[in-house]
Write a protein that holds these residues in place. Structure first.
Motif, short mmCIF file in Angstrom:
data_model
loop_
_atom_site.label_atom_id
_atom_site.label_comp_id
_atom_site.label_asym_id
_atom_site.label_seq_id
_atom_site.Cartn_x
_atom_site.Cartn_y
_atom_site.Cartn_z
N PHE A 107 -13.98 20.55 18.99
CA PHE A 107 -15.20 20.78 18.22
C PHE A 107 -16.20 19.65 18.47
N ARG A 108 -15.70 18.43 18.44
CA ARG A 108 -16.58 17.26 18.61
C ARG A 108 -17.23 17.25 19.99
N MET A 109 -16.49 17.59 21.03
CA MET A 109 -17.03 17.56 22.37
C MET A 109 -17.87 18.79 22.70
N GLN A 110 -17.52 19.92 22.12
CA GLN A 110 -18.30 21.14 22.35
C GLN A 110 -19.66 21.07 21.68
N ASN A 111 -19.69 20.49 20.49
CA ASN A 111 -20.94 20.47 19.71
C ASN A 111 -20.96 19.22 18.83
N PRO A 112 -21.32 18.07 19.40
CA PRO A 112 -21.31 16.82 18.62
C PRO A 112 -22.19 16.88 17.38
N GLU A 113 -23.36 17.51 17.51
CA GLU A 113 -24.26 17.60 16.36
C GLU A 113 -23.66 18.48 15.26
N GLY A 114 -23.09 19.62 15.66
CA GLY A 114 -22.47 20.51 14.69
C GLY A 114 -21.26 19.88 14.02
N HIS A 115 -20.50 19.11 14.79
CA HIS A 115 -19.32 18.42 14.27
C HIS A 115 -19.72 17.41 13.20
N ARG A 116 -20.73 16.62 13.51
CA ARG A 116 -21.19 15.61 12.55
C ARG A 116 -21.77 16.28 11.30
N GLU A 117 -22.57 17.32 11.49
CA GLU A 117 -23.19 18.00 10.36
C GLU A 117 -22.13 18.62 9.44
N THR A 118 -21.09 19.20 10.04
CA THR A 118 -20.01 19.79 9.25
C THR A 118 -19.30 18.74 8.41
N LEU A 119 -19.02 17.59 9.01
CA LEU A 119 -18.35 16.52 8.28
C LEU A 119 -19.20 16.02 7.12
N HIS A 120 -20.50 15.89 7.33
CA HIS A 120 -21.39 15.44 6.26
C HIS A 120 -21.46 16.49 5.14
N GLU A 121 -21.47 17.76 5.51
CA GLU A 121 -21.48 18.81 4.49
C GLU A 121 -20.19 18.79 3.67
N MET A 122 -19.08 18.50 4.32
CA MET A 122 -17.80 18.44 3.61
C MET A 122 -17.77 17.27 2.64
N THR A 123 -18.29 16.11 3.05
CA THR A 123 -18.30 14.97 2.13
C THR A 123 -19.27 15.20 0.98
N ALA A 124 -20.38 15.89 1.24
CA ALA A 124 -21.32 16.21 0.16
C ALA A 124 -20.66 17.10 -0.88
N ALA A 125 -19.88 18.07 -0.41
CA ALA A 125 -19.17 18.96 -1.33
C ALA A 125 -18.11 18.19 -2.12
N LEU A 126 -17.39 17.30 -1.44
CA LEU A 126 -16.37 16.50 -2.11
C LEU A 126 -16.99 15.62 -3.20
N HIS A 127 -18.16 15.05 -2.89
CA HIS A 127 -18.83 14.20 -3.87
C HIS A 127 -19.36 15.03 -5.04
N ALA A 128 -19.90 16.21 -4.74
CA ALA A 128 -20.44 17.07 -5.79
C ALA A 128 -19.34 17.53 -6.75
N GLU A 129 -18.12 17.64 -6.24
CA GLU A 129 -17.00 18.08 -7.07
C GLU A 129 -16.23 16.90 -7.66
N ASN A 130 -16.82 15.69 -7.51
CA ASN A 130 -16.23 14.47 -8.07
C ASN A 130 -14.84 14.15 -7.52
N LEU A 131 -14.60 14.58 -6.28
CA LEU A 131 -13.33 14.26 -5.63
C LEU A 131 -13.41 12.92 -4.91
N ILE A 132 -14.62 12.49 -4.58
CA ILE A 132 -14.85 11.16 -4.01
C ILE A 132 -16.08 10.57 -4.68
N ASP A 133 -16.17 9.23 -4.67
CA ASP A 133 -17.36 8.61 -5.24
C ASP A 133 -18.40 8.36 -4.14
N GLN A 134 -19.52 7.81 -4.51
CA GLN A 134 -20.63 7.63 -3.58
C GLN A 134 -20.27 6.67 -2.44
N LEU A 135 -19.51 5.63 -2.76
CA LEU A 135 -19.12 4.67 -1.73
C LEU A 135 -18.17 5.32 -0.73
#
Length: 241
Positions: A23-51
């Protein structure tokens, strides 16, 4: 499932995505964007803090830079979001096209009533291969060369999906030069957002960095291969005839 188990499962999914090399080599931009979306969801659900979100996003960014560095050293890389002409190397004859990993012959070959296409490209631990379902022939893709029928076929990119839009490769040398210069500045300044906007256009362009001078300021001026431009035209359909 309790809170800790749910958090552990979601974090493991994020780590699995981070470690998804294909995934990372096929589409580096999509890979990064997906990871950021996942962390945003984790933070919104209070599973991780801002740090924790910041640290995980930094890991995603580091993976992105690592991927583009690796791709720069090996630019011939199959892209599942691209469309290719599949051309026989020794005579320039068009075998068919691959569009978003779906292959169809250029000529009308029987594919069977249950098939809407002639073949499909698959990626796995053993590499990338083209499976022609009806004939059970399997071709192997290495870089942008397809090995099948005992012959070699060049994959020539004709279109790519960039940020959800189908775009044809840039074929204007002045535009390409401007994008390369902009990318270099963004890379030096570690401006990820600016860099990721131009990188796919550079990679899919009809040009590539000169393999002789590598677009370096000193050697470029006297380079015979690129005539001082710092880049050369990629192999084109007419070059194979």
């Amino acid at each position: 499932m309790n809170f800790d188990q749910a958090k552990s499962l979601r974090l493991q999914r994020w780590r699995d995505t981070l470690d998804d090399h294909d995934f990372r080599m096929q589409n580096p931009e999509g890979h990064r964007e997906t990871l950021h979306e996942m962390t945003a969801a984790l933070h919104a659900e209070n599973l991780i803090d801002q740090l924790e979100q910041f640290d995980m996003n930094e890991m995603a960014n580091a993976a992105y830079w690592h991927a583009v560095e690796e791709l720069q050293d090996s630019p011939s890389h199959y892209r599942g979001a691209s469309t290719y002409d599949v051309v026989q190397v020794d005579n320039g004859k068009l075998l068919g096209t691959i569009s978003r990993s779906i292959f169809n012959f250029a000529t009308d070959k029987p594919r069977g009533a249950s098939f809407t296409y002639d073949g499909k490209v698959y990626s796995g631990p053993e590499g990338i291969h083209l499976d022609l379902g009806l004939s059970r022939n399997i071709g192997k893709i290495s870089g942008l060369i397809l090995y099948m029928y005992g012959k070699q076929y060049q994959l020539i990119e004709t279109e790519r999906v960039i940020r959800g839009v189908n775009l044809r490769p840039i074929d204007d040398p002045l535009t390409y030069r401007a994008l390369v210069d902009a990318a270099q500045i963004a890379k030096e300044e570690r401006d990820l957002h600016a860099f990721e906007k131009v990188r796919p256009h550079i990679e899919s362009a009809a040009f590539c960095i000169c393999p002789s001078c590598l677009d370096r300021f000193g050697p470029r001026d006297d380079c015979l291969m690129c005539a001082g431009r710092g880049f050369v035209t990629k192999l084109a359909f007419t070059d194979l005839r």
